[in-house]
Design a protein around this motif. Structure first.
Motif, PDB file in Angstrom:
ATOM      1  N   GLN A 157      -5.135  -2.751  -1.136  1.00  0.00           N
ATOM      2  CA  GLN A 157      -3.981  -3.223  -0.366  1.00  0.00           C
ATOM      3  C   GLN A 157      -4.155  -2.939   1.124  1.00  0.00           C
ATOM      4  N   ILE A 158      -4.652  -1.761   1.452  1.00  0.00           N
ATOM      5  CA  ILE A 158      -4.861  -1.428   2.867  1.00  0.00           C
ATOM      6  C   ILE A 158      -6.026  -2.231   3.435  1.00  0.00           C
ATOM      7  N   PHE A 159      -7.013  -2.550   2.588  1.00  0.00           N
ATOM      8  CA  PHE A 159      -8.109  -3.402   3.049  1.00  0.00           C
ATOM      9  C   PHE A 159      -7.593  -4.792   3.403  1.00  0.00           C
ATOM     10  N   LEU A 160      -6.745  -5.368   2.538  1.00  0.00           N
ATOM     11  CA  LEU A 160      -6.197  -6.691   2.823  1.00  0.00           C
ATOM     12  C   LEU A 160      -5.278  -6.665   4.044  1.00  0.00           C
ATOM     13  N   ALA A 161      -4.534  -5.576   4.209  1.00  0.00           N
ATOM     14  CA  ALA A 161      -3.688  -5.454   5.398  1.00  0.00           C
ATOM     15  C   ALA A 161      -4.546  -5.440   6.652  1.00  0.00           C
ATOM     16  N   GLY A 162      -5.635  -4.707   6.628  1.00  0.00           N
ATOM     17  CA  GLY A 162      -6.544  -4.672   7.771  1.00  0.00           C
ATOM     18  C   GLY A 162      -7.228  -6.005   8.017  1.00  0.00           C
ATOM     19  N   PHE A 163      -7.573  -6.687   6.942  1.00  0.00           N
ATOM     20  CA  PHE A 163      -8.215  -7.995   7.072  1.00  0.00           C
ATOM     21  C   PHE A 163      -7.293  -8.998   7.754  1.00  0.00           C
ATOM     22  N   PHE A 164      -6.060  -9.079   7.271  1.00  0.00           N
ATOM     23  CA  PHE A 164      -5.127 -10.042   7.862  1.00  0.00           C
ATOM     24  C   PHE A 164      -4.719  -9.634   9.275  1.00  0.00           C
ATOM     25  N   PHE A 165      -4.656  -8.340   9.529  1.00  0.00           N
ATOM     26  CA  PHE A 165      -4.359  -7.912  10.888  1.00  0.00           C
ATOM     27  C   PHE A 165      -5.503  -8.284  11.830  1.00  0.00           C
ATOM     28  N   SER A 166      -6.733  -8.110  11.377  1.00  0.00           N
ATOM     29  CA  SER A 166      -7.890  -8.500  12.194  1.00  0.00           C
ATOM     30  C   SER A 166      -7.901  -9.998  12.442  1.00  0.00           C
ATOM     31  N   LEU A 167      -7.515 -10.757  11.445  1.00  0.00           N
ATOM     32  CA  LEU A 167      -7.441 -12.202  11.612  1.00  0.00           C
ATOM     33  C   LEU A 167      -6.385 -12.574  12.653  1.00  0.00           C
TER      34      LEU A 167
ATOM     35  N   TRP B  67       0.829  -1.204   0.000  1.00  0.00           N
ATOM     36  CA  TRP B  67       0.000   0.000   0.000  1.00  0.00           C
ATOM     37  C   TRP B  67       0.863   1.253   0.000  1.00  0.00           C
ATOM     38  N   ILE B  68       1.983   1.217   0.725  1.00  0.00           N
ATOM     39  CA  ILE B  68       2.896   2.359   0.742  1.00  0.00           C
ATOM     40  C   ILE B  68       3.455   2.610  -0.654  1.00  0.00           C
ATOM     41  N   LYS B  69       3.768   1.541  -1.368  1.00  0.00           N
ATOM     42  CA  LYS B  69       4.343   1.677  -2.700  1.00  0.00           C
ATOM     43  C   LYS B  69       3.323   2.091  -3.751  1.00  0.00           C
ATOM     44  N   SER B  70       2.087   1.596  -3.649  1.00  0.00           N
ATOM     45  CA  SER B  70       1.123   1.819  -4.732  1.00  0.00           C
ATOM     46  C   SER B  70      -0.058   2.708  -4.358  1.00  0.00           C
ATOM     47  N   SER B  71      -0.368   2.849  -3.099  1.00  0.00           N
ATOM     48  CA  SER B  71      -1.524   3.636  -2.605  1.00  0.00           C
ATOM     49  C   SER B  71      -2.861   3.135  -3.139  1.00  0.00           C
ATOM     50  N   LYS B  72      -2.952   1.847  -3.418  1.00  0.00           N
ATOM     51  CA  LYS B  72      -4.222   1.266  -3.848  1.00  0.00           C
ATOM     52  C   LYS B  72      -5.044   0.922  -2.614  1.00  0.00           C
ATOM     53  N   PRO B  73      -6.347   1.238  -2.630  1.00  0.00           N
ATOM     54  CA  PRO B  73      -7.163   0.994  -1.433  1.00  0.00           C
ATOM     55  C   PRO B  73      -7.369  -0.485  -1.113  1.00  0.00           C
TER      56      PRO B  73
END
Length: 86
Positions: free
Chosen positions: A41-51, A33-39
């Motif tokens: 990517q941050i959704f998947l990061a939040g999903f896996f963090f929640s998991l 997400w830092i490299k591409s700023s695609k939304p």
């Protein structure tokens, strides 16, 4: 030792080890997400963090790392300024 856990009536899943994979995936998608700023990517990061938090609640410690990255990404402060301050 892990192979003998079932014979010694131990727990078959060590939740500390089970939480590592979703945490690593969340940091990977945060980096993307830092490299591409695609939304997505941050959704998947939040999903896996929640998991990871659902598996082991001690993973909430890593929220501070996510917040620092988000603050640096969204502010006009450069990373070099922060590192020179530390």
């Amino acid at each position: 030792y892990i192979l003998l856990q079932s014979f010694f009536d131990g727990n078959m899943l060590w939740f500390d080890f089970a939480a590592v994979t979703p945490l690593l995936l969340s940091f990977l998608f945060l980096y993307k997400w830092i490299k591409s700023s695609k939304p997505n990517q941050i959704f998947l990061a939040g999903f896996f963090f929640s998991l990871a938090v659902l598996i082991k609640q001690i993973a909430l410690i890593y929220v501070s790392a996510f917040l620092v990255v988000y603050i640096i990404k969204s502010s006009r402060i450069k990373l070099q300024d922060i590192l020179s301050f530390l």
